[in-house]
Scaffold this motif. Structure first.
Motif, PDB file in Angstrom:
ATOM      1  N   MET A   1      40.819 -22.683 -33.608  1.00 17.52           N
ATOM      2  CA  MET A   1      41.371 -21.888 -34.831  1.00 17.52           C
ATOM      3  C   MET A   1      42.537 -21.351 -34.033  1.00 17.52           C
ATOM      4  SD  MET A   1      39.938 -18.582 -36.749  1.00 17.52           S
ATOM      5  CE  MET A   1      41.166 -17.788 -38.002  1.00 17.52           C
ATOM      6  N   ASP A   2      43.904 -21.661 -34.858  1.00 20.98           N
ATOM      7  CA  ASP A   2      45.036 -21.299 -34.183  1.00 20.98           C
ATOM      8  C   ASP A   2      45.465 -20.135 -34.878  1.00 20.98           C
ATOM      9  OD1 ASP A   2      47.652 -21.268 -33.161  1.00 20.98           O
ATOM     10  OD2 ASP A   2      48.647 -22.612 -34.540  1.00 20.98           O
ATOM     11  N   VAL A   3      45.453 -19.082 -33.897  1.00 21.83           N
ATOM     12  CA  VAL A   3      45.831 -17.501 -34.539  1.00 21.83           C
ATOM     13  C   VAL A   3      47.057 -17.226 -33.860  1.00 21.83           C
ATOM     14  CG1 VAL A   3      44.879 -15.235 -34.549  1.00 21.83           C
ATOM     15  CG2 VAL A   3      43.209 -17.209 -34.713  1.00 21.83           C
ATOM     16  N   SER A   4      47.956 -16.617 -34.981  1.00 25.56           N
ATOM     17  CA  SER A   4      49.255 -16.332 -34.324  1.00 25.56           C
ATOM     18  C   SER A   4      49.151 -14.827 -34.111  1.00 25.56           C
ATOM     19  CB  SER A   4      50.110 -16.321 -35.528  1.00 25.56           C
ATOM     20  OG  SER A   4      49.702 -15.250 -36.498  1.00 25.56           O
ATOM     21  N   LEU A   5      50.145 -14.414 -32.975  1.00 30.59           N
ATOM     22  CA  LEU A   5      50.475 -13.225 -32.557  1.00 30.59           C
ATOM     23  C   LEU A   5      50.293 -12.210 -33.633  1.00 30.59           C
ATOM     24  CD1 LEU A   5      50.656 -11.349 -30.329  1.00 30.59           C
ATOM     25  CD2 LEU A   5      53.382 -11.552 -30.344  1.00 30.59           C
ATOM     26  N   THR A   6      51.062 -12.612 -34.815  1.00 31.04           N
ATOM     27  CA  THR A   6      50.925 -11.621 -36.018  1.00 31.04           C
ATOM     28  C   THR A   6      49.524 -11.263 -36.606  1.00 31.04           C
ATOM     29  OG1 THR A   6      53.132 -12.420 -36.715  1.00 31.04           O
ATOM     30  CG2 THR A   6      51.911 -11.232 -38.463  1.00 31.04           C
ATOM     31  N   VAL A   7      48.706 -12.377 -36.770  1.00 29.00           N
ATOM     32  CA  VAL A   7      47.219 -12.153 -37.172  1.00 29.00           C
ATOM     33  C   VAL A   7      46.688 -11.364 -36.037  1.00 29.00           C
ATOM     34  CG1 VAL A   7      45.100 -13.371 -37.556  1.00 29.00           C
ATOM     35  CG2 VAL A   7      47.384 -14.395 -38.522  1.00 29.00           C
ATOM     36  N   TRP A   8      46.715 -11.601 -34.979  1.00 29.30           N
ATOM     37  CA  TRP A   8      46.072 -10.835 -33.934  1.00 29.30           C
ATOM     38  C   TRP A   8      46.615  -9.324 -33.962  1.00 29.30           C
ATOM     39  CZ3 TRP A   8      42.300 -11.100 -30.538  1.00 29.30           C
ATOM     40  CH2 TRP A   8      41.829 -12.144 -30.050  1.00 29.30           C
ATOM     41  N   VAL A   9      47.777  -9.094 -34.223  1.00 30.37           N
ATOM     42  CA  VAL A   9      48.236  -7.724 -34.609  1.00 30.37           C
ATOM     43  C   VAL A   9      47.742  -6.961 -35.567  1.00 30.37           C
ATOM     44  CG1 VAL A   9      50.234  -6.072 -34.784  1.00 30.37           C
ATOM     45  CG2 VAL A   9      50.356  -8.081 -32.998  1.00 30.37           C
ATOM     46  N   LEU A  10      47.578  -7.984 -36.727  1.00 30.56           N
ATOM     47  CA  LEU A  10      47.046  -7.151 -37.921  1.00 30.56           C
ATOM     48  C   LEU A  10      45.518  -6.957 -37.865  1.00 30.56           C
ATOM     49  CD1 LEU A  10      49.104  -9.667 -40.653  1.00 30.56           C
ATOM     50  CD2 LEU A  10      49.366  -7.073 -40.288  1.00 30.56           C
ATOM     51  N   THR A  11      45.150  -7.813 -37.313  1.00 30.96           N
ATOM     52  CA  THR A  11      43.379  -7.623 -37.126  1.00 30.96           C
ATOM     53  C   THR A  11      42.972  -6.140 -36.328  1.00 30.96           C
ATOM     54  OG1 THR A  11      43.125 -10.006 -37.162  1.00 30.96           O
ATOM     55  CG2 THR A  11      41.382  -8.692 -36.096  1.00 30.96           C
ATOM     56  N   VAL A  12      43.743  -6.057 -35.140  1.00 32.54           N
ATOM     57  CA  VAL A  12      43.681  -5.121 -34.161  1.00 32.54           C
ATOM     58  C   VAL A  12      43.970  -3.535 -34.940  1.00 32.54           C
ATOM     59  CG1 VAL A  12      44.346  -3.753 -31.974  1.00 32.54           C
ATOM     60  CG2 VAL A  12      43.885  -6.330 -32.137  1.00 32.54           C
ATOM     61  N   GLY A  14      44.174  -3.444 -38.387  1.00 32.29           N
ATOM     62  CA  GLY A  14      42.819  -3.147 -39.507  1.00 32.29           C
ATOM     63  C   GLY A  14      41.666  -2.586 -38.878  1.00 32.29           C
ATOM     64  N   LEU A  15      41.205  -3.255 -37.772  1.00 38.09           N
ATOM     65  CA  LEU A  15      40.001  -2.387 -37.041  1.00 38.09           C
ATOM     66  C   LEU A  15      40.281  -1.012 -36.677  1.00 38.09           C
ATOM     67  CD1 LEU A  15      38.752  -5.472 -34.874  1.00 38.09           C
ATOM     68  CD2 LEU A  15      37.693  -4.578 -36.924  1.00 38.09           C
ATOM     69  N   GLY A  16      41.560  -0.722 -36.267  1.00 37.44           N
ATOM     70  CA  GLY A  16      41.880   0.520 -36.020  1.00 37.44           C
ATOM     71  C   GLY A  16      41.793   1.371 -37.311  1.00 37.44           C
ATOM     72  N   VAL A  17      42.463   1.044 -38.114  1.00 35.82           N
ATOM     73  CA  VAL A  17      42.300   1.929 -39.656  1.00 35.82           C
ATOM     74  C   VAL A  17      41.046   2.133 -39.892  1.00 35.82           C
ATOM     75  CG1 VAL A  17      42.842   1.638 -41.900  1.00 35.82           C
ATOM     76  CG2 VAL A  17      44.521   1.124 -40.177  1.00 35.82           C
ATOM     77  N   LEU A  18      39.942   1.160 -39.922  1.00 34.73           N
ATOM     78  CA  LEU A  18      38.737   1.376 -40.221  1.00 34.73           C
ATOM     79  C   LEU A  18      37.878   2.363 -39.242  1.00 34.73           C
ATOM     80  CD1 LEU A  18      37.585  -2.443 -41.140  1.00 34.73           C
ATOM     81  CD2 LEU A  18      37.954  -0.650 -42.480  1.00 34.73           C
ATOM     82  N   ILE A  19      38.113   2.227 -37.892  1.00 37.53           N
ATOM     83  CA  ILE A  19      37.677   3.175 -37.000  1.00 37.53           C
ATOM     84  C   ILE A  19      38.193   4.455 -37.371  1.00 37.53           C
ATOM     85  CG2 ILE A  19      37.532   3.601 -34.352  1.00 37.53           C
ATOM     86  CD1 ILE A  19      37.761   0.889 -33.986  1.00 37.53           C
TER      87      ILE A  19
END
Length: 321
Positions: A1-12, A14-19
């Motif tokens: 799965m090719d994941v861009s830096l943008t997707v990585w940042v958005l994921t982190v 998003g998890l930070g917001v949930l936490i």
């Protein structure tokens, strides 16, 4: 799965917001009720399911299957962590209204440390295919060790502080009692740790031991660092609520170690077969859907047999007396 830096940042992020939402909703120290623990457990599982289905919706069917296999594996292995968490809470006599705060920050420390392990594991796998032999052999050894420990049935188990934790305590000093949610206090003109900070570090650093088998296990299901990280994140972040929800049920999961040993052994064999295949040997490979089916089947059987065994034991105890 090719994941861009943008997707990585958005994921982190998003998890930070949930936490952060989890923290602010329950920021006031309190005893966690079964209702609260149940709601948040369902929320975190629902978020994990939504994430996995989101991967499927974006056309990543293989990634979605790998995520669910990894999430279920990490979740089941993390339940074993809860036994140690109980020992840690008892060792440090953590007041019940502070336990949810301890677990939140302890799990965050564990997640940060696991991110380092995941990065190191991904780098090793991309450079050296023979690492799969090491991971596979280690998981098979861990499976055998789990069976030995389960058969030993050591009931007088007690948490022992690791060297890192002991060195931190010696360097900074520790207050003689809890001071609410404070992590540091001034004592005799010196800044020292509170027991609350020590127990947070205990949970976070102790998780390193669990990461030694859980990280190789999930790399046996997927070599995608993004899937490995997100599966670990969702599994760990729901662990705090699961601690309060399961409560006394943990003692009833008497066959859990056997189930986990089967899962780790199975993934260990899968890794060895994959390593042989990568080395040019014509060997069959175990698919991710089959792995998912085996993992779910083992967990269901283990849970049923554990509850039946606990019920049988409870029924015979009055007769013995």
């Amino acid at each position: 799965m090719d994941v861009s830096l943008t997707v990585w940042v958005l994921t982190v992020v998003g998890l930070g917001v949930l936490i952060a939402a989890d923290f602010f909703i329950g920021r006031k120290p309190h005893d966690v009720s079964m209702r609260e623990a149940g709601i948040w457990t369902v929320v975190w599982i629902a978020l994990a399911v939504a994430f996995g289905l989101g991967l499927l919706a974006f056309g990543e069917a293989q990634a979605s299957t790998e995520f669910f296999a990894g999430f279920i594996t990490e979740k089941s292995l993390s339940v074993d962590n809860l036994f140690v968490f109980v020992l840690i809470m008892a060792k440090f006599s953590v007041p019940s209204h502070l336990q949810q705060r301890v677990l939140l920050f302890g799990v965050l420390i564990a997640l940060a440390l696991r991110a380092v392990f995941i990065g190191a594991g991904a780098a090793m796998i991309s450079s050296f295919s023979w690492v799969f032999y090491i991971f596979g052999a280690f998981l098979i050894y861990t499976a055998w060790k789990l069976i030995k420990e389960a058969r030993a049935e050591e009931e007088d188990e007690e948490f022992e502080e690791n060297r890192l934790l002991k060195s931190i305590e010696q360097k900074f000093g520790v207050a003689d009692r809890y001071h609410g949610t404070k992590l540091f206090i001034e004592s005799n003109g010196k800044r020292v740790l509170t027991p609350l900070m020590v127990v947070m570090l205990a949970i976070g650093t102790t998780d390193i031991l669990f990461a030694l088998d859980s990280i190789p296990a999930i790399f046996g299901l997927t070599q995608d660092p993004y899937i490995v990280f997100t599966a670990n994140a969702f599994a760990l972040m729901g662990l705090r609520q699961l601690y309060f929800l399961l409560g006394g049920l943990l003692k009833k999961l008497v066959h859990l170690s056997y189930g986990l040993s089967v899962i780790l052994g199975f993934i260990g064999v899968k890794l060895v077969l994959h390593a042989l295949h990568e080395s040019g040997v014509d060997t069959p490979e175990i698919s991710t859907p089959l792995s998912l089916g085996v993992i779910c089947g083992v967990l269901v059987i283990t849970t049923i047999t554990s509850l039946l065994a606990s019920r049988k034991q409870a029924a015979t105890e009055p007769a013995d007396r």
